[in-house]
Enzyme design. Structure first.
Site, short mmCIF file in Angstrom:
data_model
loop_
_atom_site.label_atom_id
_atom_site.label_comp_id
_atom_site.label_asym_id
_atom_site.label_seq_id
_atom_site.Cartn_x
_atom_site.Cartn_y
_atom_site.Cartn_z
CG ASN A 8 -1.88 1.16 1.27
OD1 ASN A 8 -1.78 2.10 0.48
ND2 ASN A 8 -2.81 1.10 2.20
NE ARG A 91 -6.15 1.90 -0.07
CZ ARG A 91 -5.91 3.13 0.38
NH1 ARG A 91 -4.68 3.48 0.72
NH2 ARG A 91 -6.88 4.01 0.50
CG HIS A 180 -13.10 4.19 2.68
ND1 HIS A 180 -13.88 5.24 3.14
CD2 HIS A 180 -11.81 4.52 2.95
CE1 HIS A 180 -13.09 6.15 3.68
NE2 HIS A 180 -11.82 5.75 3.57
N GLY A 207 -13.51 5.92 9.93
CA GLY A 207 -12.17 6.18 10.45
C GLY A 207 -11.96 7.67 10.43
CG ASN A 208 -8.70 11.31 10.36
OD1 ASN A 208 -8.49 12.03 9.38
ND2 ASN A 208 -8.73 11.79 11.59
N GLY A 209 -10.99 9.17 7.82
CA GLY A 209 -11.81 9.30 6.63
C GLY A 209 -12.97 8.33 6.79
NE ARG A 238 -10.26 13.35 3.75
CZ ARG A 238 -10.10 12.07 3.50
NH1 ARG A 238 -11.15 11.30 3.31
NH2 ARG A 238 -8.90 11.54 3.43
CG ASP A 279 -7.63 10.03 17.81
OD1 ASP A 279 -8.58 9.41 18.33
OD2 ASP A 279 -6.54 9.49 17.53
CG MET A 280 -14.66 9.25 17.76
SD MET A 280 -15.61 10.79 17.55
CE MET A 280 -15.88 10.76 15.77
CD GLU A 330 -12.27 -2.48 12.74
OE1 GLU A 330 -11.34 -2.86 13.50
OE2 GLU A 330 -12.17 -2.44 11.51
CG ASN A 331 -11.17 0.38 17.88
OD1 ASN A 331 -11.02 -0.67 18.51
ND2 ASN A 331 -10.58 0.59 16.71
#
Length: 393
Positions: A8, A91, A180, A207-209, A238, A279-280, A330-331
């Site tokens: 990637n 990727r 994605h 995610g962040n995106g 964004r 960051d969440m 996921e988190n």
């Protein structure tokens, strides 16, 4: 048994995973990254299946040196020789309308990916560098490219056309492409296995995106990201969807250049713009402390998720399952809880205990829920490895 290397390539980084493939079994033998390519203090690292790690500081002016260093590390414990390597999968962010699925690499494919750099200026050029570097170092190895946009190529014109003068699409390829796609494809497929049918599934890659997709019988029918990854839901930095006149208004009245406007929308907006944190985990920490900006930002975030999920339920004519994946999906039990509680009118009931578990596939709705919800860790590298095996068999 085959060994498949998945790469990637970023503009200054290179992530990789090495798979041992035995029939349908895919085992990660090693993974790591090369960081700061073309920048001072560059280094390459590896983590083996047993948990041991190595890191090496080394000059890497280009992707050629980065890939040589990665191969050198792999030969120091994961590969006995380059002859063991069966193929390399890559990727690639943007496949435009050229690629509706993964492809075996030749000179024409590399040229088409390079041509599409106008649509993904930060990502496609890096992918081309990676492809050319592998070709230079391992000229006889087969290479495969998997595209973030390919899964969304099943959308119909009603979903991908913008209401602009039609020549903007016909001459300039301006349309909805999405992103994605490999992640949406993987988690939709895994959810279908669990519920016993392909059905109607909404996948939330958060995610962040972040992007959300509507998947019907295994095919994408709509997705939230658009011509670029700026569109759709609110993200870390964004803006997501806004009134299209707002950038013009700001540029005209605040004397912003196109580059300054681009930086604002992509790097200074989203959760960062609303509360100062992208960051969440930081957002949630300040939310729990009663920070009003974080509370407002989290409210905006959840609201935009609900707008797309609700819209896609209408597009699909119902929904069988909703899937959460990627870093936030996921988190973040808080985000999932807020979304599912707002969707209780669909007959969804949150399983609090399952929702608070992490690191594995979890059904987070209680038995008897009319619409089921899952957390499914994404695995884009596995999909790329599988496609690489299929196309090089």
């Amino acid at each position: 048994m085959k060994k498949i290397l998945v790469l990637n390539s970023g503009s200054s980084s290179l992530k990789y995973q090495l798979f041992n493939v035995d029939g349908d079994k895919y085992e990660v033998v090693a993974k790591g990254l090369a960081e700061r390519i073309g920048i001072d203090n560059s280094f390459v690292s590896i983590k083996y299946a047993d948990g041991s790690k190595k890191e090496k500081k080394v000059d890497m002016p280009t992707h050629n040196e980065a890939i040589r260093e990665v191969l050198s590390l792999l030969l120091d414990g994961a590969l006995n020789s380059m002859d063991e390597l069966s193929a390399v999968g890559h990727r690639v962010v943007h496949g435009g309308e050229y690629f509706k699925k993964s492809a075996l690499v030749d000179d024409k494919v590399i040229a088409q990916i390079d041509e599409l750099s106008a649509l993904a200026p930060l990502h496609n050029p890096a992918a081309v560098l990676g492809l050319k570097a592998v070709k230079n170092i391992l000229p006889n190895i087969k290479q495969v490219v998997a595209f973030d946009t390919a899964f969304h190529q099943s959308m119909g014109k009603d979903a991908y056309l913008y209401a602009l003068p039609i020549e903007q699409y016909e001459k300039h390829q301006i349309r909805r492409y999405g992103a994605h796609g490999t992640s949406h494809q993987y988690v939709a497929r895994e959810a279908a296995k669990i519920i016993g049918k392909e059905g109607k599934i909404i996948t939330c890659h958060l995610g962040n995106g972040a992007s959300i997709s509507a998947v019907e019988h295994g095919k994408c029918v709509d997705t939230s990201m658009g011509f670029t990854p700026l569109a759709g839901v609110v993200m870390g930095t964004r803006s997501g969807d806004i009134d299209p006149y707002i950038p013009l208004h700001i540029m005209k009245n605040q004397n912003k250049t196109p580059d300054e406007m681009n930086f604002m929308l992509n790097k200074q907006s989203g959760m960062f713009g609303l509360c100062g944190f992208s960051d969440m985990r930081d957002v949630e920490e300040h939310y729990m402390k009663g920070d009003q900006k974080a509370i407002d930002a989290l409210g905006v975030y959840v609201h935009t998720l609900l707008r797309f999920i609700g819209g896609y339920i209408a597009v699909l004519g119902g929904v069988d399952a909703i899937v959460f994946t990627a870093g936030v999906g996921e988190n973040s039990p808080i985000i999932r809880k807020k979304v599912i509680e707002r969707l209780s009118f669909l007959g969804m009931s949150l399983d609090e205990e399952a929702n608070n578990r992490r690191g594995s596939i979890e059904e987070i709705t209680k038995p008897g829920s009319k619409v089921r919800a899952f957390v499914i860790p994404t695995n884009e590298e596995l999909v790329i490895a599988q496609d690489t095996v299929a196309l090089t068999a």
